[in-house]
Design a protein around this motif. Structure first.
Motif, PDB file in Angstrom:
ATOM      1  N   MET A   1       0.764  -1.254   0.018  1.00 26.20           N
ATOM      2  CA  MET A   1      -0.113  -0.037  -0.050  1.00 26.20           C
ATOM      3  C   MET A   1       0.836   1.081  -0.050  1.00 26.20           C
ATOM      4  SD  MET A   1      -2.628   1.213   2.856  1.00 26.20           S
ATOM      5  CE  MET A   1      -3.876   1.432   2.351  1.00 26.20           C
ATOM      6  N   VAL A   2       0.510   2.214  -0.787  1.00 24.53           N
ATOM      7  CA  VAL A   2       1.237   3.465  -0.933  1.00 24.53           C
ATOM      8  C   VAL A   2       1.527   4.231   0.416  1.00 24.53           C
ATOM      9  CG1 VAL A   2       1.290   5.769  -2.141  1.00 24.53           C
ATOM     10  CG2 VAL A   2       0.446   3.571  -3.301  1.00 24.53           C
ATOM     11  N   MET A   3       0.328   4.321   1.248  1.00 21.95           N
ATOM     12  CA  MET A   3       0.472   4.892   2.360  1.00 21.95           C
ATOM     13  C   MET A   3       1.738   4.293   3.357  1.00 21.95           C
ATOM     14  SD  MET A   3      -3.387   6.189   2.858  1.00 21.95           S
ATOM     15  CE  MET A   3      -2.957   7.492   4.371  1.00 21.95           C
ATOM     16  N   ASN A   4       1.539   3.096   3.594  1.00 28.23           N
ATOM     17  CA  ASN A   4       2.527   2.301   4.630  1.00 28.23           C
ATOM     18  C   ASN A   4       4.028   2.719   3.955  1.00 28.23           C
ATOM     19  OD1 ASN A   4       0.612   1.157   6.221  1.00 28.23           O
ATOM     20  ND2 ASN A   4       0.292  -0.511   4.848  1.00 28.23           N
ATOM     21  N   GLY A   5       3.970   2.718   2.523  1.00 30.73           N
ATOM     22  CA  GLY A   5       5.453   3.418   2.196  1.00 30.73           C
ATOM     23  C   GLY A   5       5.876   4.726   2.679  1.00 30.73           C
ATOM     24  N   TRP A   6       4.965   5.494   2.998  1.00 33.65           N
ATOM     25  CA  TRP A   6       5.070   6.882   3.662  1.00 33.65           C
ATOM     26  C   TRP A   6       5.891   6.638   5.106  1.00 33.65           C
ATOM     27  CZ3 TRP A   6      -0.180   9.643   2.782  1.00 33.65           C
ATOM     28  CH2 TRP A   6      -0.302   9.702   1.431  1.00 33.65           C
ATOM     29  N   LYS A   7       5.204   5.749   5.766  1.00 33.09           N
ATOM     30  CA  LYS A   7       5.617   5.550   6.941  1.00 33.09           C
ATOM     31  C   LYS A   7       7.154   5.096   6.948  1.00 33.09           C
ATOM     32  CE  LYS A   7       4.434   3.079  11.225  1.00 33.09           C
ATOM     33  NZ  LYS A   7       3.846   2.189  11.954  1.00 33.09           N
ATOM     34  N   GLU A   8       7.548   3.938   6.063  1.00 32.70           N
ATOM     35  CA  GLU A   8       8.702   3.585   5.839  1.00 32.70           C
ATOM     36  C   GLU A   8       9.911   4.507   5.343  1.00 32.70           C
ATOM     37  OE1 GLU A   8       8.276   0.171   3.330  1.00 32.70           O
ATOM     38  OE2 GLU A   8       7.034  -0.802   4.311  1.00 32.70           O
ATOM     39  N   THR A   9       9.279   5.569   4.668  1.00 32.53           N
ATOM     40  CA  THR A   9      10.275   6.618   4.007  1.00 32.53           C
ATOM     41  C   THR A   9      10.484   7.929   4.762  1.00 32.53           C
ATOM     42  OG1 THR A   9       9.331   6.052   1.732  1.00 32.53           O
ATOM     43  CG2 THR A   9      10.165   7.883   1.768  1.00 32.53           C
ATOM     44  N   TRP A  10       9.645   8.399   5.463  1.00 36.22           N
ATOM     45  CA  TRP A  10       9.648   9.693   6.247  1.00 36.22           C
ATOM     46  C   TRP A  10       9.472   9.513   7.639  1.00 36.22           C
ATOM     47  CZ3 TRP A  10       6.257   9.852   1.731  1.00 36.22           C
ATOM     48  CH2 TRP A  10       6.902  10.485   0.596  1.00 36.22           C
ATOM     49  N   PRO A  11      10.381   9.902   8.476  1.00 35.80           N
ATOM     50  CA  PRO A  11      10.233   9.598   9.844  1.00 35.80           C
ATOM     51  C   PRO A  11       9.300  10.366  10.483  1.00 35.80           C
ATOM     52  CG  PRO A  11      12.381   9.820   9.459  1.00 35.80           C
ATOM     53  CD  PRO A  11      11.578  10.236   8.198  1.00 35.80           C
ATOM     54  N   VAL A  12       8.831  11.544   9.605  1.00 40.56           N
ATOM     55  CA  VAL A  12       7.503  12.576  10.190  1.00 40.56           C
ATOM     56  C   VAL A  12       6.330  11.440  10.282  1.00 40.56           C
ATOM     57  CG1 VAL A  12       7.026  13.507   8.083  1.00 40.56           C
ATOM     58  CG2 VAL A  12       6.829  14.650  10.235  1.00 40.56           C
ATOM     59  N   GLY A  14       4.360   8.854  11.584  1.00 38.79           N
ATOM     60  CA  GLY A  14       4.266   8.051  12.796  1.00 38.79           C
ATOM     61  C   GLY A  14       3.373   6.716  12.722  1.00 38.79           C
ATOM     62  N   ASP A  15       2.562   7.115  11.996  1.00 35.40           N
ATOM     63  CA  ASP A  15       1.464   5.700  11.774  1.00 35.40           C
ATOM     64  C   ASP A  15       0.442   6.128  10.573  1.00 35.40           C
ATOM     65  OD1 ASP A  15       0.276   3.223  12.353  1.00 35.40           O
ATOM     66  OD2 ASP A  15      -1.015   4.050  13.848  1.00 35.40           O
TER      67      ASP A  15
END
Length: 102
Positions: A1-12, A14-15
């Motif tokens: 899922m694209v949004m889970n990739g955001w969590k892996e990519t940017w420390p900002v 959080g969930d």
């Protein structure tokens, strides 16, 4: 899922949570302590997303989340384009946060 990739990519980020199309990306100042981003910091991401062509809104107890509820009938290519614009907004603003904390 694209949004889970955001969590892996940017420390900002959080969930990422939600059910079906109703999803929320929650922003934090520190992922270890889970200190929420301020409403103003989240608003910077919202404004950048709008500048990228996607209207989103803040949500959450601390106004540190970005809530999405796309229509079920939205074509996948349009959804991916919107998620890409939001991802670019997160990248732009998180880069500013990182530069400001140095």
């Amino acid at each position: 899922m694209v949004m889970n990739g955001w969590k892996e990519t940017w420390p900002v980020v959080g969930d990422v949570r939600g059910l079906g199309p109703m999803m929320l990306a929650e922003f934090v100042r520190d992922r270890a302590t889970k200190e929420p981003s301020t409403p103003d910091e989240t608003l910077q991401i919202v404004r950048q997303a709008v500048a990228n062509g996607v209207v989103v809104m803040r949500a959450g107890l601390y106004s540190n989340g970005l809530r999405l509820l796309p229509p079920l009938t939205m074509p996948e290519d349009m959804l991916r384009e919107g998620l890409g614009a939001i991802g670019r907004a997160i990248e732009t603003v998180s880069t500013r946060f990182a530069a400001a904390s140095v």
